[in-house]
Motif scaffolding. Structure first.
Motif, PDB file in Angstrom:
ATOM      1  N   PRO A  32       0.829  -1.142  -0.009  1.00 35.06           N
ATOM      2  CA  PRO A  32       0.134  -0.034   0.067  1.00 35.06           C
ATOM      3  C   PRO A  32       0.877   1.262  -0.058  1.00 35.06           C
ATOM      4  N   PRO A  33       0.381   2.300  -0.947  1.00 34.34           N
ATOM      5  CA  PRO A  33       1.217   3.316  -1.089  1.00 34.34           C
ATOM      6  C   PRO A  33       1.108   4.464   0.120  1.00 34.34           C
ATOM      7  N   THR A  34       1.017   3.962   1.433  1.00 43.44           N
ATOM      8  CA  THR A  34       0.783   4.887   2.490  1.00 43.44           C
ATOM      9  C   THR A  34       1.861   6.022   2.459  1.00 43.44           C
ATOM     10  N   ALA A  35       2.924   5.753   2.480  1.00 42.69           N
ATOM     11  CA  ALA A  35       4.076   6.624   2.627  1.00 42.69           C
ATOM     12  C   ALA A  35       4.110   7.400   1.519  1.00 42.69           C
ATOM     13  N   GLN A  36       3.850   7.249   0.314  1.00 40.36           N
ATOM     14  CA  GLN A  36       3.640   7.932  -0.681  1.00 40.36           C
ATOM     15  C   GLN A  36       2.590   8.958  -0.649  1.00 40.36           C
ATOM     16  N   ILE A  37       1.482   8.659  -0.145  1.00 42.02           N
ATOM     17  CA  ILE A  37       0.459   9.377   0.059  1.00 42.02           C
ATOM     18  C   ILE A  37       0.648  10.459   1.126  1.00 42.02           C
ATOM     19  N   GLY A  38       1.161  10.139   1.980  1.00 44.29           N
ATOM     20  CA  GLY A  38       1.710  11.132   3.168  1.00 44.29           C
ATOM     21  C   GLY A  38       2.768  12.027   2.672  1.00 44.29           C
ATOM     22  N   ALA A  39       3.593  11.524   1.805  1.00 46.31           N
ATOM     23  CA  ALA A  39       4.621  12.637   1.597  1.00 46.31           C
ATOM     24  C   ALA A  39       3.813  13.546   0.255  1.00 46.31           C
ATOM     25  N   SER A  40       2.909  12.897  -0.224  1.00 49.53           N
ATOM     26  CA  SER A  40       2.052  13.940  -1.256  1.00 49.53           C
ATOM     27  C   SER A  40       1.446  15.054  -0.444  1.00 49.53           C
ATOM     28  N   SER A  41       0.732  14.714   0.719  1.00 57.78           N
ATOM     29  CA  SER A  41      -0.069  15.320   1.471  1.00 57.78           C
ATOM     30  C   SER A  41       0.709  16.426   2.172  1.00 57.78           C
ATOM     31  N   GLN A  42       1.912  16.185   2.549  1.00 61.09           N
ATOM     32  CA  GLN A  42       2.860  17.193   3.256  1.00 61.09           C
ATOM     33  C   GLN A  42       3.172  18.098   2.087  1.00 61.09           C
ATOM     34  N   ALA A  43       3.551  17.446   0.925  1.00 60.43           N
ATOM     35  CA  ALA A  43       3.680  18.444  -0.280  1.00 60.43           C
ATOM     36  C   ALA A  43       2.790  19.467  -0.500  1.00 60.43           C
ATOM     37  N   VAL A  44       1.532  19.212  -0.404  1.00 62.52           N
ATOM     38  CA  VAL A  44       0.360  19.847  -0.778  1.00 62.52           C
ATOM     39  C   VAL A  44       0.309  20.896   0.567  1.00 62.52           C
TER      40      VAL A  44
END
Length: 175
Positions: A32-44
């Protein structure tokens, strides 16, 4: 072993077993890409702090939309799609941040330029700049003292030269 027995019973079992293992491998193959979604959320969030809403609203909205789509794909257990959308959202958010920072920097540079360069009136802008000073000073005639001595003089090439004279030694001198 009888080859006909292997072909009648073994192949269907082997095929079913390999299909089951293949499906099990596919289900756990993509984490599951939870880390990638978290990094994307931080970037936003970083883009929002950088005033991207004001300076890069299109890129910021694209990042938000792709992040929401990544969350929806994650809930639908479409992990590969969720990962790709999260990566795209992060790139869009980073672009929004960079454009926002560039705009802020340009505004600061313009403000510094305005403070550094004094404003000129239209009339003073039309007057020519003053002539550049000459490196050699104009030659001046210095009358020698009547009693004799040393007189500083300028011969057109340097300052600080001295001239020593005695009264009555130059043309037109009175004894």
């Amino acid at each position: 072993m009888n080859p006909s027995l292997l072909t009648t019973r073994g192949w269907p079992v082997a095929a079913a077993l390999s299909a089951a293992l293949g499906l099990a491998a596919c289900a756990t193959d993509v984490p599951p890409p939870t880390a990638q979604i978290g990094a994307s959320s931080q970037a936003v969030a970083a883009a929002e702090r950088a005033n991207a809403l004001q300076y890069a609203p299109v890129e910021l909205q694209s990042a938000r939309d792709k992040l929401a789509a990544a969350d929806a794909a994650m809930r639908a257990d479409e992990r590969t799609k969720a990962r790709h959308l999260a990566e795209q959202a992060q790139v869009d958010a980073e672009l929004a941040t960079a454009r926002s920072q560039r705009a802020v920097t340009q505004q600061a540079a313009v403000a510094v330029q305005k403070q550094a360069i004094p404003r000129t009136s239209p009339q003073s802008a039309m007057t020519p700049p003053p002539a550049t000073p000459s490196l050699t000073a104009p030659s001046t005639t210095i009358a020698p003292p009547l009693s004799g001595g040393t007189v500083p003089m300028n011969n057109g090439t340097s300052w600080g030269s001295t001239y020593t004279y005695t009264p009555g030694t130059y043309p037109g001198a009175q004894p």
